[in-house]
Design an enzyme around this catalytic site. Structure first.
Site, mmCIF file in Angstrom:
data_model
loop_
_atom_site.group_PDB
_atom_site.id
_atom_site.type_symbol
_atom_site.label_atom_id
_atom_site.label_comp_id
_atom_site.label_asym_id
_atom_site.label_seq_id
_atom_site.Cartn_x
_atom_site.Cartn_y
_atom_site.Cartn_z
ATOM 1 N N GLY A 141 -19.921 -18.134 11.722
ATOM 2 C CA GLY A 141 -20.722 -19.081 12.491
ATOM 3 C C GLY A 141 -22.164 -18.644 12.644
ATOM 4 O O GLY A 141 -23.065 -19.457 12.599
ATOM 5 N N ILE A 176 -14.392 -14.252 14.364
ATOM 6 C CA ILE A 176 -15.286 -15.074 13.538
ATOM 7 C C ILE A 176 -15.591 -14.400 12.204
ATOM 8 O O ILE A 176 -16.450 -14.835 11.468
ATOM 9 C CB ILE A 176 -16.586 -15.393 14.299
ATOM 10 C CG1 ILE A 176 -17.430 -14.133 14.541
ATOM 11 C CG2 ILE A 176 -16.251 -16.056 15.630
ATOM 12 C CD1 ILE A 176 -18.802 -14.428 15.115
ATOM 13 N N GLY A 177 -14.851 -13.316 11.946
ATOM 14 C CA GLY A 177 -15.076 -12.584 10.707
ATOM 15 C C GLY A 177 -15.561 -11.176 10.983
ATOM 16 O O GLY A 177 -15.694 -10.349 10.081
ATOM 17 N N THR A 178 -15.802 -10.901 12.267
ATOM 18 C CA THR A 178 -16.319 -9.594 12.639
ATOM 19 C C THR A 178 -15.220 -8.543 12.722
ATOM 20 O O THR A 178 -15.503 -7.356 12.744
ATOM 21 C CB THR A 178 -17.019 -9.696 14.001
ATOM 22 O OG1 THR A 178 -16.167 -10.435 14.884
ATOM 23 C CG2 THR A 178 -18.329 -10.439 13.878
ATOM 24 N N ARG A 234 -19.869 3.861 20.269
ATOM 25 C CA ARG A 234 -18.768 4.278 19.410
ATOM 26 C C ARG A 234 -18.354 3.108 18.520
ATOM 27 O O ARG A 234 -18.178 1.988 18.990
ATOM 28 C CB ARG A 234 -17.566 4.708 20.251
ATOM 29 C CG ARG A 234 -16.494 5.420 19.420
ATOM 30 C CD ARG A 234 -15.168 5.522 20.138
ATOM 31 N NE ARG A 234 -15.198 6.247 21.400
ATOM 32 C CZ ARG A 234 -15.052 7.577 21.504
ATOM 33 N NH1 ARG A 234 -14.865 8.325 20.451
ATOM 34 N NH2 ARG A 234 -15.074 8.140 22.697
ATOM 35 N N PRO A 262 -15.059 1.908 11.483
ATOM 36 C CA PRO A 262 -16.228 2.072 10.607
ATOM 37 C C PRO A 262 -16.163 1.205 9.348
ATOM 38 O O PRO A 262 -17.212 0.861 8.795
ATOM 39 C CB PRO A 262 -16.191 3.554 10.232
ATOM 40 C CG PRO A 262 -15.312 4.211 11.247
ATOM 41 C CD PRO A 262 -14.332 3.165 11.695
ATOM 42 N N GLN A 264 -20.330 -5.236 8.751
ATOM 43 C CA GLN A 264 -21.200 -6.057 9.603
ATOM 44 C C GLN A 264 -22.672 -5.747 9.342
ATOM 45 O O GLN A 264 -23.493 -6.649 9.231
ATOM 46 C CB GLN A 264 -20.907 -5.785 11.089
ATOM 47 C CG GLN A 264 -19.690 -6.500 11.618
ATOM 48 C CD GLN A 264 -19.824 -8.002 11.492
ATOM 49 O OE1 GLN A 264 -20.768 -8.598 11.997
ATOM 50 N NE2 GLN A 264 -18.899 -8.620 10.791
ATOM 51 N N GLY A 310 -22.720 -6.961 15.584
ATOM 52 C CA GLY A 310 -22.799 -8.170 14.747
ATOM 53 C C GLY A 310 -24.210 -8.610 14.427
ATOM 54 O O GLY A 310 -24.448 -9.241 13.404
ATOM 55 N N GLU A 311 -25.146 -8.314 15.307
ATOM 56 C CA GLU A 311 -26.476 -8.894 15.145
ATOM 57 C C GLU A 311 -27.571 -7.892 14.826
ATOM 58 O O GLU A 311 -28.541 -8.216 14.152
ATOM 59 C CB GLU A 311 -26.838 -9.687 16.411
ATOM 60 C CG GLU A 311 -26.029 -10.970 16.463
ATOM 61 C CD GLU A 311 -25.908 -11.567 17.844
ATOM 62 O OE1 GLU A 311 -26.574 -12.572 18.097
ATOM 63 O OE2 GLU A 311 -25.137 -11.045 18.664
#
Lengths: 209, 746, 332
Positions: free
Chosen positions: B239, B466-468, B631, B635, B641, B707-708
């Protein structure tokens, strides 16, 4: 409709537009301007008298999907992609753009990878189609599926079907040994999550196995 | 600073690489995404979209469409049924386009839904939608101008000292304006809604990053109690923020299902996705930096403007990281908006910070050049001791180590700063770098953990993956806390029937889930011990407080854990099918009151580009990213990501921009051949280093989100490298070939 | 997508007579042959193509590549792009064609797209592809939205005040440099059209793109025997590294004898309203020393007739660099 003869121009579908052919097509593309409902009714009547077995305006497709013979009656407009998803419930194949611009819909037709969104189901009479479901299932994964799993060759998983189908087809295509060669060959499959390096690692592992 | 306040204590499960627990489903086509759902008698809906960008609907002639084969109904404002607005203040029902679909006859942007066709098949609905005739009145040229000036006086986000005076007297200055174009999220999964209604309850299969919020919005808009709405998202085809809040196709599908008493599927087309489901707004940002000759920042001013759709209040907070990234006594960040006739904007991966850090980190590079100073050194010289914007310490900040580790691993010491001076294999090399940051907070979360008599453990939360990797990290958390094998943990998410879980946004799902899952696990263990005490003769006469639990076993505290009984044996002996624990945690994000700590993740990107002047070919060849995000629970998925964000960053820097036609406001490149994104062939060699310092002030595992942050700063690192290679400073993204043709490097 | 009759042809003659009922073989044709489907289905979904009859020609016997008696190559219209690109004789004698094909589209699309279909590939102009916008190619007389609109990717050569749409094909550029012959079978029998005459300039009839008439079926493409001693090369420049149409491309066939260029064929893609042969560049190369100066002179000559639009002026410089580099590469 008339009988099918070998070597002839074979009608495999009878739809409302058959009317045009039966009564003779004119340069004015007769009927295009008619109100659709009236048009359809008129044609249905003509079609009825001509070929009662095919009055529903659907195209008949007989093909093999994942090794299993299938016989489908589909709207001639139905793409191979939508036929797989909506008629055969093989939803592993995904729609991402519907215009051949992302690769999510990649399947094998007679062993070669194609974009199923840019092909009509009706064009696949007699073909052998393989989808992701046909490669392997949990507990019995294809080596490429296993490699994607181990290398985390995805994130959201939506383009994955197309990536894996392309990757498996790639095994039989001329492709150089380097990562760059694989990347170029796989560029028709967009991964917006950007799992590209893991996908390439998965493919290279299978290629070297 | 909080260097090394906590060293890494290895844990048995968390922090280790595991293949995704949902992986076998994803690689075999068995994972069900929203549009994969299908029901007997299901109908297909296709919206009709406005073909003007500013005006009013005069009339809609649906007769021809309604008469088309297979058409069940054509909906307009007249017959869509009641749809209600969501109040602006609703915290549990957030939506960017609060106006319900088809509510009025005003066209505010090109592509706005004006009607809906429902038919037996997708082909029939599509053909009929093309036959709906919409006429317009009061048509005016939409304002989609690229140049932005704020409609209202910009507001100060944060300020300290006297930035104007300090800038005026600064020894070395940079004053430049940077812009970023509208970007479209373009997850490969099309937005989709499959709506069913049983006469009372809606079950909605949606493409959402936030099922619980989705339920809240749909209950309000449909005018039903929220218990009558169930939202399901088993798998989401990503998304990037575009699926954070609901979009109007969901109400259309639900309204049609309600009216026709049939399941209705509506899949948004790729073209519609450029208008109707959000985008990252265009930004224009002026950066004024003043420094001493020694490279100490004395003033930092960041004034940004972004575009905003009509009747929407989305803000692109470009100064998100500006206030605390560097030390400076004088600073001001202001933000303003300019209204445009475009579809609603929304959060896109790293909203605010991503365009903001492109500008700030470009300006820092320009300042380093003006100072004749290495850009890594410039950043090291401006490391703050505390968050100077909030005047509180950082919970955990290791940006200096990100800078030094990155420089060392990349080989930065070999960089010759002269433009076009570095060569390899006949190509010009450019090396650039940038720093990055992203917020680290928690949302409220609830979860349940169940020990089952068959030896399995179930964890459930109304969140979504969401794929993370949420399925997998949730499994790891519980495996860790319950001391069981990951393969014994069943993760159940994606359904609002479960305890309400966090949104998958702001990179906060993992951090938010930790306390709730930990509490649920402890609660389940307490109940297990009670069951052992009451019902397992093995522990006869042992009070609950004499028992303990470790590694899947219940044991007497005065004996060795190895002597204990497996929990499934305890449950079987106690004739219990399961024991279930509940956990719930409050959020930290957006909570009123002064914070004790400033919690953020940090990182650096080091980039190499290659430049082939004779054919104006620029490629990103190598990227090293160092991330300080607490942490890292897994990994394998974590690195993915960051790499994925870098791949998206290559697109942001070099390819992506949505063009609106100035005559009608149409996104002219509304397809994936003309809106180009990074392909396999464009993805560079990537390396990711996680510093792995647990941030125990955020949660007990010390995990922050990842994620970002990987997308923050990367575009600047690339354009800084482009400048080093070509001498061309690109201040308006993306970098075009036409910009680079001006390069004097041969 | 509009409804249509779908039928399958197993005999070229019947297919041709069925298609001959169409009022045109250009934009607006009522009858369309479908082979790969990669252009036709794409445009039918956009309602840009609205045939009432679609004839599947995939089963016609036109999928072979044969040697001609004079040492050339006869390529069936249904030979897929991927097969043609990897054909040993194409790779050996017509490298420019193999390279052009492999630079286009994706592995999947190349497995679908055919030689005949690629010849008829339509422009990627966004306004042609959107039925809500005026477009003289799609709706003659409605106006050109691109001239005042988004035209960064559009043509700078062969344009008119009515149309600036680019021919997007890579294959056609290579075929142009190779001076291919298009074999067309129609109601009046077979005719052979040199590729230079196959494509039409837009002029004031941009809806007419080729010499194809109702009923016409492309059956083959013939490549003349390779010029003795010639080497060829295709270079494509674009924004991203793969899976994208050209901003500028160059197909060059060059022979050098006794230190001088004795044979030069130059075509360019991404810049013209049709695959763009450049006699100016060929003239500038012929008889000259194969060096950077000659190549740069040829590139300037090739782009001399260019008429850039508001956003695509950069293509002049880019195409010159592309051609210069392709020439340097082929003689290296």
């Amino acid at each position: 409709m008339s009988e099918k003869k070998p070597g002839d121009f074979v009608e495999i579908q009878l739809g409302r537009r058959n009317f045009l052919q039966i009564v003779g097509m004119t340069g004015a593309a007769s009927g295009l301007g008619l109100p659709v409902a009236a048009h359809a009714a008129a044609i249905a009547a003509v079609a009825h008298s001509a070929a009662p077995a095919e009055v529903d305006g659907l195209a008949l497709v007989r093909f093999k999907v994942n090794g299993k013979a299938q016989s489908l009656k589909v709207d001639p407009r139905t793409t191979l992609l939508d036929a797989l998803r909506d008629h055969l419930q093989l939803t592993g194949t995904k729609k991402g753009c519907d215009h051949g611009q992302c690769g999510a819909c990649t399947v094998h037709v007679n062993g070669r990878r194609v974009n199923s969104c840019l092909s009509l189901a009706a064009m696949h009479e007699g073909d052998e189609v393989t989808t992701l479901e046909g490669l392997g299932q949990p507990g019995n994964l294809h080596p490429m599926q296993q490699a994607f799993l181990e290398h985390d060759g995805y994130q959201c998983g939506y383009c994955t079907s197309g990536q894996i189908m392309s990757a498996v087809a790639l095994m039989k295509e001329p492709c150089g040994p380097a990562n760059a060669d694989v990347k170029e060959a796989m560029s028709g499959n967009i991964c917006r999550c950007g799992a590209y390096s893991n996908i390439v690692a998965a493919i290279q592992q299978v290629r070297k196995a | 600073m909080s260097e090394d306040t906590s060293s890494v204590t290895p844990l048995p499960v968390v922090g280790h690489q595991y293949a995704r627990v949902d992986g076998p489903l994803k690689v075999s086509g068995a994972a069900r995404y929203s549009s994969d759902h299908s029901f007997p008698g299901m109908l297909h809906a296709v919206p009709v979209c406005a073909t003007i960008g500013n005006g009013h609907i005069d009339a809609i002639d649906t007769r021809a469409a309604a008469a088309m084969p297979g058409v069940r109904k054509v909906y307009t404002r007249e017959n869509i049924g009641k749809l209600y607005r969501v109040p602006k203040s609703a915290r549990d029902a957030i939506i960017d386009e609060r106006r319900p679909p088809l509510e009025d006859d005003v066209i505010r942007y090109y592509g706005q839904y004006v009607a809906l066709v429902v038919a037996d098949t997708f082909e029939q609905a599509t053909a009929a939608a093309d036959k709906v005739k919409v006429s317009y009145k009061g048509q005016q040229t939409p304002n989609v101008a690229v140049k932005l000036s704020a409609d209202e006086r910009p507001k100060a986000d944060t300020e300290r000292g006297n930035p104007e005076a300090a800038f005026a007297s600064a020894a070395v200055k940079v004053d430049q304006t940077y812009s970023t174009p509208p970007e479209t999220h373009n997850p490969i999964e099309l937005h989709a809604s499959v709506a069913t209604w049983d006469g009372t309850r809606f079950t909605l299969y949606e493409t959402t990053q936030a099922i619980v919020n989705f339920r809240g919005v749909m209950a309000q808009m449909l005018g039903v109690p929220s218990e009558n709405v169930r939202v399901v998202t088993e798998f989401l085809g990503s998304g990037f923020g575009g699926k954070l809040w609901p979009w109007t196709q969901a109400m259309l599908a639900a309204a049609a299902a309600r009216d026709l008493h049939k399941p209705v599927k509506l899949v948004v087309s790729r073209q519609m996705m450029f208008h109707n489901v959000g985008h990252r707004p265009q930004t224009q940002q002026r950066l004024r930096l003043g420094a001493t000759h020694e490279g100490k920042l004395v003033s930092l001013q960041h004034d940004y403007v972004y575009h905003r759709a009509l009747e929407c209040d989305y803000s692109e907070d470009c100064g998100e990281a500006t206030g605390f990234l560097y030390s400076t006594p004088n600073l001001r960040v202001t933000g303003g908006f300019a209204e445009r006739h475009v579809g609603p904007a929304t959060s896109m991966r790293g909203p605010g910070a991503v365009p903001g850090l492109y500008a700030l980190e470009s300006a820092m590079d320009e300042l380093a050049i003006a100072l004749k100073m290495d850009p890594v050194e410039l950043r090291l010289r401006n490391e703050p001791a505390i968050d100077e914007s909030e005047n509180v310490p950082f919970s955990s900040r290791h940006l200096k180590e990100c800078l030094t580790t990155g420089a060392e691993k990349f080989g930065w010491a070999k960089r010759d700063p002269r433009i076009g001076s570095m060569r390899k294999d006949g190509l010009v090399l450019g090396w650039g770098m940038a720093a990055c940051s992203w917020i680290a907070e928690r949302f409220p979360a609830a979860a349940s953990v169940t020990f089952n008599a068959d030896g399995s453990v179930r964890v459930a939360s109304g969140t979504q993956d969401i794929g993370t990797g949420t399925y997998t990290v949730l499994g790891q958390m519980v495996a860790e806390l319950a001391g069981v094998e990951l393969s014994k943990v069943n993760v159940v998410i994606g359904d609002t029937n479960l305890p309400p879980g966090p949104i998958s946004g702001g990179s906060m799902a993992t951090a938010s889930l930790v306390p709730a899952v930990a509490q649920a696990t402890r609660d389940a263990i307490d109940k297990l011990l009670a069951a052992a005490s009451e019902g397992d003769s093995h522990f006869a006469h042992a009070a609950t407080d004499q028992l303990a639990f470790a590694h899947g076993r219940v044991y007497r505290k005065n004996e060795s854990p190895d002597s204990g009984r497996r929990f499934e044996q305890v449950l079987t002996a106690a004739r219990r099918g399961h024991v279930e624990g509940q956990g719930k945690s409050e959020g930290t994000f957006g909570q009123p009151g002064k914070k004790e700590y400033s919690s953020h993740s940090f990182g650096t990107h080091f980039v190499e580009v290659t430049w082939q002047p004779e054919i104006a070919r620029l490629r990103v060849s190598r990227v090293l990213t160092v991330i300080d995000a607490g942490r890292i629970i897994n990994p394998l998925t974590g690195r993915n990501q960051i790499e994925g964000a870098v791949v998206m960053g290559v697109g942001m820097a070099l390819f992506e921009e949505t063009h609106y036609d100035k005559r009608n406001g149409m996104a002219v490149n509304s397809n994936l051949a003309d809106y180009i994104m990074t392909t396999h062939a464009d993805s560079p060699d990537m390396d990711v280093v996680f510093l792995d310092y647990p941030d125990l002030k955020l949660n007990e595992m010390g995990a922050r989100g990842i994620g970002e942050i990987g997308l923050a700063g990367i575009a600047a690192a690339i354009t800084n490298a482009v400048h080093h290679a070509t001498g061309v400073r690109v201040r308006d993204l993306p970098v075009h070939i036409e910009d680079l043709l001006a390069s004097k490097v041969a | 997508m509009e409804p249509f009759v779908f039928s399958r042809a197993t005999d070229p003659g019947k297919a041709i007579s069925a298609a001959a009922k169409s009022s045109t073989a250009q934009q607006g044709a009522e009858v369309r042959f479908v082979a790969g489907g990669t252009t036709l289905l794409d445009l039918m979904k956009l309602n840009v193509e609205r045939p009432t009859q679609v004839i599947d020609i995939n089963h016609l016997p036109l999928a072979d590549v044969e040697r001609t008696s004079d040492g050339g190559l006869k390529i069936g219209a249904l030979v897929r792009n991927s097969d043609l690109a990897h054909h040993p004789q194409v790779q050996r004698d017509y490298a420019v064609l193999s390279q052009a094909l492999l630079s286009g589209a994706s592995g999947q699309l190349r497995n679908m797209a055919t030689t005949g279909g690629n010849l008829l590939q339509r422009t990627r102009c966004v306004y042609f592809r959107d039925t809500n916008m005026p477009c003289n190619k799609r709706e003659p007389g409605s106006g050109c939205s691109a001239i005042e609109g988004f035209n960064r990717t559009l043509a700078i050569l062969g344009t008119s005040e009515h149309c600036i749409a680019t021919n997007p094909s890579d294959m056609n550029v290579a075929l142009t440099a190779l001076e291919a012959i298009v074999v067309i079978r129609g109601t009046a029998g077979e005719r052979r059209v040199p590729i230079g005459e196959f494509f039409l300039l837009p002029g004031d009839t941009p809806q007419r793109e080729t010499v194809m008439m109702p009923g016409d079926l492309i059956t083959h493409v013939i490549l003349p025997p390779p010029h003795p001693g010639a080497r060829s090369h295709y270079l494509k420049l674009r924004d991203r590294a793969s899976y994208e149409f050209a901003l500028a491309s160059a197909a060059v066939v060059i022979a050098v004898e006794g230190g001088k260029i004795t044979h030069a064929r130059v075509a360019m893609g991404g810049v013209g309203t049709k695959p763009w042969r450049s006699p100016e560049a060929e003239q500038a190369l012929q008889g000259q020393l194969p060096n950077e100066h000659t190549f740069a002179t040829a590139a300037v000559a090739a782009l001399h007739p260019a008429k850039p639009q508001s956003q695509n002026g950069f293509k002049v410089d880019l195409a010159q660099r592309c051609l210069t580099h392709a020439l340097s590469t082929v003689v290296a």
